[in-house]
Design a protein around this motif. Structure first.
Motif, PDB file in Angstrom:
ATOM      1  N   GLU A 160      -4.885   8.070 -15.085  1.00 27.22           N
ATOM      2  CA  GLU A 160      -5.457   8.152 -13.746  1.00 27.22           C
ATOM      3  C   GLU A 160      -4.444   7.577 -12.749  1.00 27.22           C
ATOM      4  N   PRO A 161      -3.791   8.431 -11.928  1.00 23.01           N
ATOM      5  CA  PRO A 161      -2.762   7.916 -11.008  1.00 23.01           C
ATOM      6  C   PRO A 161      -3.270   6.820 -10.096  1.00 23.01           C
ATOM      7  N   GLY A 162      -4.559   6.886  -9.720  1.00 26.92           N
ATOM      8  CA  GLY A 162      -5.097   5.870  -8.829  1.00 26.92           C
ATOM      9  C   GLY A 162      -5.128   4.485  -9.426  1.00 26.92           C
ATOM     10  N   GLN A 163      -5.012   4.376 -10.759  1.00 32.20           N
ATOM     11  CA  GLN A 163      -5.028   3.073 -11.413  1.00 32.20           C
ATOM     12  C   GLN A 163      -3.625   2.513 -11.635  1.00 32.20           C
ATOM     13  N   LEU A 220       4.011   5.992  -5.279  1.00 30.47           N
ATOM     14  CA  LEU A 220       4.026   6.126  -6.731  1.00 30.47           C
ATOM     15  C   LEU A 220       2.952   7.101  -7.191  1.00 30.47           C
ATOM     16  N   ARG A 221       1.761   6.971  -6.654  1.00 29.00           N
ATOM     17  CA  ARG A 221       0.669   7.858  -7.071  1.00 29.00           C
ATOM     18  C   ARG A 221       0.912   9.294  -6.640  1.00 29.00           C
ATOM     19  N   LYS A 222       1.568   9.468  -5.494  1.00 28.93           N
ATOM     20  CA  LYS A 222       1.925  10.822  -5.071  1.00 28.93           C
ATOM     21  C   LYS A 222       2.919  11.438  -6.045  1.00 28.93           C
ATOM     22  N   ASP A 223       3.907  10.666  -6.489  1.00 33.42           N
ATOM     23  CA  ASP A 223       4.879  11.167  -7.462  1.00 33.42           C
ATOM     24  C   ASP A 223       4.210  11.498  -8.789  1.00 33.42           C
ATOM     25  N   GLY A 239       2.299  16.132 -12.489  1.00 35.08           N
ATOM     26  CA  GLY A 239       1.331  16.913 -13.246  1.00 35.08           C
ATOM     27  C   GLY A 239       0.800  16.170 -14.459  1.00 35.08           C
ATOM     28  N   ALA A 240      -0.446  16.513 -14.836  1.00 38.85           N
ATOM     29  CA  ALA A 240      -1.097  15.835 -15.953  1.00 38.85           C
ATOM     30  C   ALA A 240      -0.343  16.035 -17.256  1.00 38.85           C
ATOM     31  N   ASP A 241       0.242  17.219 -17.482  1.00 42.19           N
ATOM     32  CA  ASP A 241       0.949  17.463 -18.734  1.00 42.19           C
ATOM     33  C   ASP A 241       2.208  16.610 -18.854  1.00 42.19           C
ATOM     34  N   GLN A 242       2.692  16.066 -17.743  1.00 36.68           N
ATOM     35  CA  GLN A 242       3.883  15.228 -17.770  1.00 36.68           C
ATOM     36  C   GLN A 242       3.549  13.742 -17.919  1.00 36.68           C
ATOM     37  N   ILE A 243       2.482  13.282 -17.278  1.00 39.28           N
ATOM     38  CA  ILE A 243       2.210  11.842 -17.244  1.00 39.28           C
ATOM     39  C   ILE A 243       1.149  11.401 -18.235  1.00 39.28           C
ATOM     40  N   ASP A 244       0.291  12.309 -18.714  1.00 44.09           N
ATOM     41  CA  ASP A 244      -0.737  11.896 -19.670  1.00 44.09           C
ATOM     42  C   ASP A 244      -0.102  11.479 -20.993  1.00 44.09           C
ATOM     43  N   ALA A 253       0.826  -1.205   0.000  1.00 44.77           N
ATOM     44  CA  ALA A 253       0.000   0.000   0.000  1.00 44.77           C
ATOM     45  C   ALA A 253       0.864   1.260   0.000  1.00 44.77           C
ATOM     46  N   SER A 254       1.937   1.241   0.788  1.00 36.65           N
ATOM     47  CA  SER A 254       2.822   2.412   0.825  1.00 36.65           C
ATOM     48  C   SER A 254       3.541   2.589  -0.505  1.00 36.65           C
TER      49      SER A 254
END
Length: 865
Positions: A249-252, A43-46, A51-56, A37-38
């Motif tokens: 979606e970072p949560g996925q 990972l999701r925090k990073d 930012g969306a413009d970097q990871i999308d 979980a940690s």
């Protein structure tokens, strides 16, 4: 005889085994889930921080001549469906559907000049769901192009100002075949902080670009158009860029599918290349791979430490389960021996005894395994495997021990009369284990460790060497401790008191079951002390890193100046204890273009402010002229000619690695606070170092100038509140406490196992006149030597493991990028663990003799004894 009846008769020992099994399964099943979980949270925090413009995932297409064939929203969607159809499953799972989240389509012109100016550029663009993201505050939304006039909308921030946009105004854009555009509406974003706008900042603000040698900055802005104007833009000579943004979606995204996402990105890039038109490729624009690979390095260290701790915990848990199993089987021995003497087969005896262990361990293991699912986190193979090993170890140990103990009827033996001589095969095996452990430790220190953890997995040397070293230390302890003890026994035999001689003699002739407690105590102590050393070093370094980043409890900086009145107002703010002013600047070095960072500060006052901190500040520079402390790359220069508020010459008088809160690593110098006054100008204070616990808002209000405030508390929280850092600290604490508890349990269980023999021996001695006090001292002398020696060896091994595993425990990423030095430990906690274990052993011995004192000799000694 039924196993259930035997379990009921020996309910106390069975309950101990069940509780230990349950706790072990809960720990080794729940801790990996919490770790997972940690990992995912970090990972999701990073990803969110990037930012969306970097990871999308953005597919860009810029036609190079000719018609692209995309002139409507529907045609855009057709291509979106094609791209998503080519996307590997690992990517498809983490992207949001079309129109959801940050997923959208766009078409934007690039570098479109405004007619009549050479420094203003007005681009136009369409966003597929832009109408849902903006509120029209003036005018209306743009409509279709008609009469060769393209309607546009602009942001309120672009009205007036340098660009000069106004509602109803028309402009001509384009170097060739200019197009007329008309501002028909002014909008504001509904949520400017929405990740959607990270892709489209050019619609919200004017960008200024300064070209080398240019007197004025170039201004760029992109106006919003309606989808109905796409054909007009498509048919023009403008340079345009099509974009299909598929939001991630970072949560996925989780660490369990980590490498699958990286591989899928490579596959998707290859697919886009294969389907690209000639001379106009489809380009996948994303930094998701770079963000993931950067996280891999941080994750590798966390996994190394956590799985190392988990491995030690599992080994000790298995040992404690085996020790508790021995307690139960020894209680069953009289009954099973009687069954064997009456003709029971060895298989039947073994099955009966093992069934009792199964009744204790299997339900407890299932309950512990089930409770581990209450811990939030992902499920990994170790979550299933580790809890299964605990009852399997207990069952296997019970079966082997009982088959060996009852292979012959009435096979009674005494192990306290003479120490058994080990076989040549056993001695050879022990020497091999010790040699492999030392060789493995040498290899870790000499060759280093595998670093590509994502593809190669954890380095087996790092995971196996600690276990091998612990086992080797236990074997050496077991083989060597009788020899100095026999010397003590010989010395005790020269004296008149009998108690020291008898107690130490029984300790030197300890039964063979003493091997198992030592094999538990030593790794438990070693890993617990190792965890406490790492935790202490990490906490200490995090504190130092936060101080170095902040420089003071509160640091205020401004691009203007804090005058005397502002400094006096700040001193009056509640909570402020001390204020140390400073002047910083970036100055010219020599007469060229080289720059030098500089700070003028009263170093003596700064040292007094930071006297309770871990900062190691040097003494103030002294000497004629303007003495200075300089960075290492400037130490060989005899003089430094700089241009600050006036020309001045610095005389290096010492070296300083960094100025906390200001400079680190670059060329810099620290000079006395009155350096500018010595050069004939005044000191313009633009930084304040404040000691105290004042409110930040009150400080900025008192300053009355724009200020940037940095606090130690903020810096420290940013370091320690990272999910991986929190997990490491939590795991270190949990493992330390669990192993300390297991070590105490091992001592108590070993005392209970040997209780019958010890009670019989004391009863014999009581018939010879042994007093209660003498019995207590004798018991303490019997059990203490091995416990004390094991505690000392465990203490030494725990303190030595960080040095032995040095290359594999780089915790700098969890301590503000400062190297954590676990070889300089705080010895208080390790010593308390060792002393606590010894005290528990002695108290257990005293309690045992107190209990046995109440028993009559007739309840212990048999007829004929």
């Amino acid at each position: 005889m039924k196993a259930l009846l035997l379990a009921r008769v020996n309910a106390g020992a069975v309950a101990v085994l069940a509780v230990l099994t349950l706790s072990a399964c809960l720990l080794v099943g729940g801790l990996p889930r919490a770790m997972q979980a940690s990992f995912d949270d970090a990972l999701r925090k990073d990803l969110r921080a990037a930012g969306a413009d970097q990871i999308d995932l953005t597919v860009r297409y810029e036609p190079r001549g000719g018609d692209s064939g995309i002139s409507s929203h529907a045609m855009f969607m057709q291509f979106d469906d094609i791209f998503r159809g080519k996307m590997p499953a690992a990517l498809d799972r983490i992207v949001t559907p079309a129109g959801a989240g940050t997923s959208h389509l766009s078409l934007k012109s690039v570098n479109t000049p405004m007619v009549g100016t050479t420094t203003k550029f007005l681009n136009v663009g369409w966003l597929s769901n832009g109408d849902r993201q903006v509120t029209w505050v003036e005018g209306r939304a743009p409509a279709a192009t008609k009469d060769n006039v393209m309607e546009i909308g602009v942001a309120r921030t672009a009205v007036g100002g340098h660009m000069g946009f106004a509602l109803g105004a028309t402009y001509r854009i384009g170097a060739t075949d200019p197009t007329t555009v008309k501002v028909v509406g002014v909008f504001e974003p509904k949520r400017a902080e929405d990740p959607y706008w990270r892709h489209n900042q050019e619609f919200l603000q004017i960008n200024e670009v300064v070209r080398p040698g240019a007197a004025d900055a170039d201004l760029y802005y992109t106006a919003l158009i309606d989808a109905s104007s796409l054909p007009a833009l498509q048919d023009s000579d403008r340079r345009v860029v099509y974009a299909w943004i598929m939001g991630v979606e970072p949560g996925q995204v989780g660490t369990q599918g980590f490498t699958g996402v990286l591989d899928a990105l490579n596959d998707f890039t290859r697919e886009l290349g294969l389907m690209s038109p000639s001379f106009s490729p489809y380009v996948l624009d994303t930094r998701l791979k770079a963000v993931l690979e950067s996280f891999m390095d941080e994750l590798a260290t966390a996994q190394t430490i956590l799985y190392l701790l988990l491995g030690g915990l599992l080994v000790v848990a298995l040992g404690v389960a085996a020790l508790a199993t021995q307690l139960v089987t020894e209680r069953l021995d009289p009954t099973l021996s009687l069954m064997r003497a009456r003709g029971g087969s060895l298989a039947r005896i073994t099955w009966t005894g093992t069934s009792v262990i199964a009744l204790a361990t299997l339900p407890a293991a299932l309950i512990g395994y089930g409770l581990s699912y209450l811990v939030p986190g992902g499920t990994t193979p170790i979550v299933h495997l580790a809890p299964a090993l605990v009852p399997l170890t207990a069952l296997a140990f019970a079966a082997v021990r009982q088959a060996n103990a009852h292979r012959s009827p009435l096979n009674e033996r005494r192990g306290d009369v003479a120490s058994p001589r080990p076989s040549a095969r056993r001695v050879t095996l022990e020497i091999l284990v010790i040699g492999l452990a030392l060789g493995g430790a040498y290899m870790v220190r000499s060759r280093g460790l595998a670093t590509d953890v994502a593809t190669q997995g954890q380095d087996p040397f790092l995971l196996l060497v600690p276990v091998a070293l612990t086992l080797a230390a236990a074997l050496i302890t077991l083989r060597c401790y009788p020899y100095p003890l026999r010397l003590v026994v010989w010395l005790a035999s020269r004296g008149r008191p009998a108690v020291p001689f008898l107690g130490l003699t029984r300790a030197a002739r300890a039964r063979s079951f003493s091997t198992l407690p030592v094999l538990i105590l030593l790794p438990a102590l070693a890993v617990a002390i190792f965890a406490s050393v790492i935790s202490t070093g990490l906490t200490r370094t995090q504190t130092l890193a936060a101080w170095q980043a902040a420089g003071a409890p509160i640091t205020m900086r401004t691009d203007l100046e804090y005058d005397a009145a502002a400094i006096e107002r700040i001193k009056q703010v509640p909570g402020v204890e001390t204020v140390v002013p400073a002047q910083t600047g970036r100055v010219q070095l020599g007469i060229g273009t080289q720059k030098l960072e500089i700070i003028a500060i009263d170093l003596a006052a700064y040292r007094d402010l930071a006297k309770d901190s871990p900062l190691d500040l040097p003494a103030p520079p002294t000497g004629d002229g303007i003495p200075a402390l300089v960075s290492p790359d400037l130490r060989d220069r005899p003089k430094l000619d700089i241009g600050w508020q006036s020309r001045m010459t610095l005389t290096p008088k010492g070296e300083i690695a960094s100025v906390p809160g200001f400079f680190h690593g670059s060329m810099f110098a620290l000079v006395p606070f009155d350096a500018n006054e010595r050069a004939g100008t005044r000191t313009a204070v633009n930084a304040l170092l404040i000691k105290g616990d004042a409110d930040v808002a009150a400080l900025t209000a008192a300053a009355k100038v724009d200020s940037r405030v940095t606090t130690y508390a903020q810096r420290h929280a940013a370091i320690v509140e990272d999910p991986l850092t929190e997990m490491i600290q939590l795991a270190l604490l949990v493992v330390t406490l669990a192993l300390a508890a297991y070590a105490i349990v091992a001592v108590i269980v070993s005392l209970v196992i040997s209780a019958a023999d010890r009670t019989a021996a004391l009863s014999f001695l009581r018939t010879l006149g042994l007093s209660t006090g003498q019995a207590q001292r004798l018991t303490v002398l019997e059990v203490s030597p091995l416990i004390v020696i094991t505690a000392l060896v465990g203490l030494g091994l725990g303190l030595g493991l960080p040095a032995a595993l040095g290359p594999g425990i780089d915790l700098s990423s969890y301590a503000g990028d400062l190297a954590v030095d676990p070889t300089d430990p705080d010895l208080l906690t390790p010593i308390l663990l060792g002393v606590g274990l010894t005290v528990v052993a002695i108290l257990g011995a005293l309690v045992h003799t107190t209990i046995t004192r109440r028993r009559t000799l007739g309840s212990v000694l048999r007829v004929g004894d």
